[in-house]
Design a protein around this motif. Structure first.
Motif, PDB file in Angstrom:
ATOM      1  N   GLY A 177       1.474 -42.850 -40.629  1.00 40.22           N
ATOM      2  CA  GLY A 177       1.576 -41.912 -39.516  1.00 40.22           C
ATOM      3  C   GLY A 177       0.494 -40.855 -39.508  1.00 40.22           C
ATOM      4  O   GLY A 177       0.377 -40.099 -38.544  1.00 40.22           O
ATOM      5  N   ASN A 178      -0.326 -40.766 -40.591  1.00 40.08           N
ATOM      6  CA  ASN A 178      -1.456 -39.846 -40.645  1.00 40.08           C
ATOM      7  C   ASN A 178      -2.725 -40.576 -40.244  1.00 40.08           C
ATOM      8  O   ASN A 178      -3.011 -41.663 -40.764  1.00 40.08           O
ATOM      9  N   TRP A 179      -3.502 -39.991 -39.357  1.00 45.25           N
ATOM     10  CA  TRP A 179      -4.715 -40.632 -38.851  1.00 45.25           C
ATOM     11  C   TRP A 179      -5.933 -39.790 -39.197  1.00 45.25           C
ATOM     12  O   TRP A 179      -6.044 -38.638 -38.760  1.00 45.25           O
ATOM     13  N   PHE A 186       5.008 -52.071 -34.042  1.00 45.36           N
ATOM     14  CA  PHE A 186       4.419 -50.744 -33.976  1.00 45.36           C
ATOM     15  C   PHE A 186       3.165 -50.670 -34.851  1.00 45.36           C
ATOM     16  O   PHE A 186       3.121 -49.959 -35.843  1.00 45.36           O
ATOM     17  N   ARG A 225      -1.376 -36.239 -36.997  1.00 41.06           N
ATOM     18  CA  ARG A 225      -0.168 -37.025 -36.848  1.00 41.06           C
ATOM     19  C   ARG A 225      -0.292 -37.847 -35.565  1.00 41.06           C
ATOM     20  O   ARG A 225      -0.983 -37.446 -34.630  1.00 41.06           O
ATOM     21  N   HIS A 226       0.358 -39.008 -35.541  1.00 44.21           N
ATOM     22  CA  HIS A 226       0.202 -39.911 -34.407  1.00 44.21           C
ATOM     23  C   HIS A 226       0.545 -39.252 -33.073  1.00 44.21           C
ATOM     24  O   HIS A 226      -0.155 -39.427 -32.071  1.00 44.21           O
ATOM     25  N   HIS A 227       1.591 -38.434 -33.048  1.00 43.17           N
ATOM     26  CA  HIS A 227       2.015 -37.841 -31.781  1.00 43.17           C
ATOM     27  C   HIS A 227       1.120 -36.672 -31.352  1.00 43.17           C
ATOM     28  O   HIS A 227       1.291 -36.132 -30.273  1.00 43.17           O
ATOM     29  N   TRP A 228       0.158 -36.292 -32.195  1.00 43.44           N
ATOM     30  CA  TRP A 228      -0.797 -35.256 -31.803  1.00 43.44           C
ATOM     31  C   TRP A 228      -2.013 -35.829 -31.075  1.00 43.44           C
ATOM     32  O   TRP A 228      -2.791 -35.075 -30.480  1.00 43.44           O
ATOM     33  N   ILE A 229      -2.236 -37.125 -31.160  1.00 40.13           N
ATOM     34  CA  ILE A 229      -3.490 -37.705 -30.679  1.00 40.13           C
ATOM     35  C   ILE A 229      -3.720 -37.407 -29.202  1.00 40.13           C
ATOM     36  O   ILE A 229      -4.814 -36.968 -28.799  1.00 40.13           O
ATOM     37  N   GLN A 230      -2.711 -37.633 -28.362  1.00 42.93           N
ATOM     38  CA  GLN A 230      -2.901 -37.435 -26.929  1.00 42.93           C
ATOM     39  C   GLN A 230      -3.218 -35.977 -26.587  1.00 42.93           C
ATOM     40  O   GLN A 230      -4.218 -35.701 -25.908  1.00 42.93           O
ATOM     41  N   ASP A 259       0.364 -49.214 -34.414  1.00 47.44           N
ATOM     42  CA  ASP A 259      -0.375 -47.961 -34.399  1.00 47.44           C
ATOM     43  C   ASP A 259      -0.130 -47.129 -35.637  1.00 47.44           C
ATOM     44  O   ASP A 259      -0.964 -46.319 -36.032  1.00 47.44           O
ATOM     45  N   ASP A 260       1.016 -47.283 -36.275  1.00 50.80           N
ATOM     46  CA  ASP A 260       1.325 -46.480 -37.444  1.00 50.80           C
ATOM     47  C   ASP A 260       0.950 -47.168 -38.743  1.00 50.80           C
ATOM     48  O   ASP A 260       1.266 -46.693 -39.817  1.00 50.80           O
TER      49      ASP A 260
END
Length: 250
Positions: free
Chosen positions: A64-66, A38, A115-120, A40-41
């Motif tokens: 997990g913070n981008w 993984f 947050r990673h899951h917010w990117i999309q 990406d994190d």
């Protein structure tokens, strides 16, 4: 769960029953192949500023913070490199050593944390908002000195002189997405600019002292004032190690 604890049961004899049983807890090491599944994190950067030319993070990195920002890229023309070298040499005579930017752009957002899951959903929101924005031209030819809010970096930049209205239209769209995700919006009265070079710390005073001399180099260039001309055909969003491009309508 990776790295879960395994429980081992041991007993000296079957006749000892439960009273003679012992619980042995131990943790198996996580295989390297699983740790790298993984990426990406994982942010390869560290907090050591010496590894980044003296740059200091404006916020602490957390898994997990981008770090994310939106911008318009500037693609330098052939003579830009020689022109920038002249500026840096002139600044150096005043005791300030500047490092050229690795890339050149006009910022259209502050640097925020996703947050990673917010990117999309974040990038989809930008894409939707920018769907009908037209391409345009803007230019910059006046030198200006900027220092970040933390006073950790000073920048020699060129301030935008044309295309301000179109840039403000883009800011409204980017700010709308920021607001939807409860992130900080752009400055209320922005000074659009292209940063050329930087140095660590607050060197504003030293830079201001030689700014007029530097502007003379710009104004008296070989064939008139040296002007940065940006053909604004796409916005970009950099988040972590990913870059998303949003073409503007022709």
């Amino acid at each position: 769960r990776l790295g879960r604890m395994l429980v081992g049961y041991s007993s000296s004899s079957e006749d000892e029953g439960e009273a003679g049983s012992e619980l042995c807890f131990f943790r198996l090491p996580v295989p390297h192949c699983l740790l790298t599944m993984f990426p990406d994190d994982v942010d390869p950067q560290t907090e050591d500023s010496s590894l980044h030319g003296g740059r200091i993070r404006s916020f602490k990195h957390e898994r997990g913070n981008w770090a994310t920002y939106v911008y318009l890229p500037y693609h330098p023309v052939e003579e830009f490199g020689e022109f920038l070298d002249e500026l840096l040499a002139a600044v150096k005579t005043h005791g300030v050593v500047l490092t050229p930017q690795e890339e050149f752009h006009i910022s259209l957002s502050q640097t925020v944390v996703l947050r990673h899951h917010w990117i999309q959903p974040f990038t989809q929101s930008l894409k939707t908002g920018l769907a009908h924005c037209k391409r345009f031209m803007c230019s910059a030819e006046k030198l200006k000195v900027y220092c970040n809010a933390e006073k950790t970096r000073t920048f020699l930049s060129m301030e935008v002189c044309t295309g301000h209205a179109q840039l403000m239209d883009l800011i409204q769209i980017v700010d709308r997405t920021m607001t939807d995700f409860r992130l900080e919006t752009f400055y209320k009265d922005p000074s659009f600019h292209v940063s050329l070079a930087w140095c660590p710390g607050d060197a504003t005073v030293q830079m201001q002292e030689c700014l007029q001399q530097l502007q003379t180099l710009v104004d008296d260039h070989e064939e008139g004032p040296f002007t940065l001309r940006l053909d604004c055909v796409e916005l970009r969003c950099r988040t972590g190690n990913k870059t998303f491009c949003f073409p503007l309508d022709s």
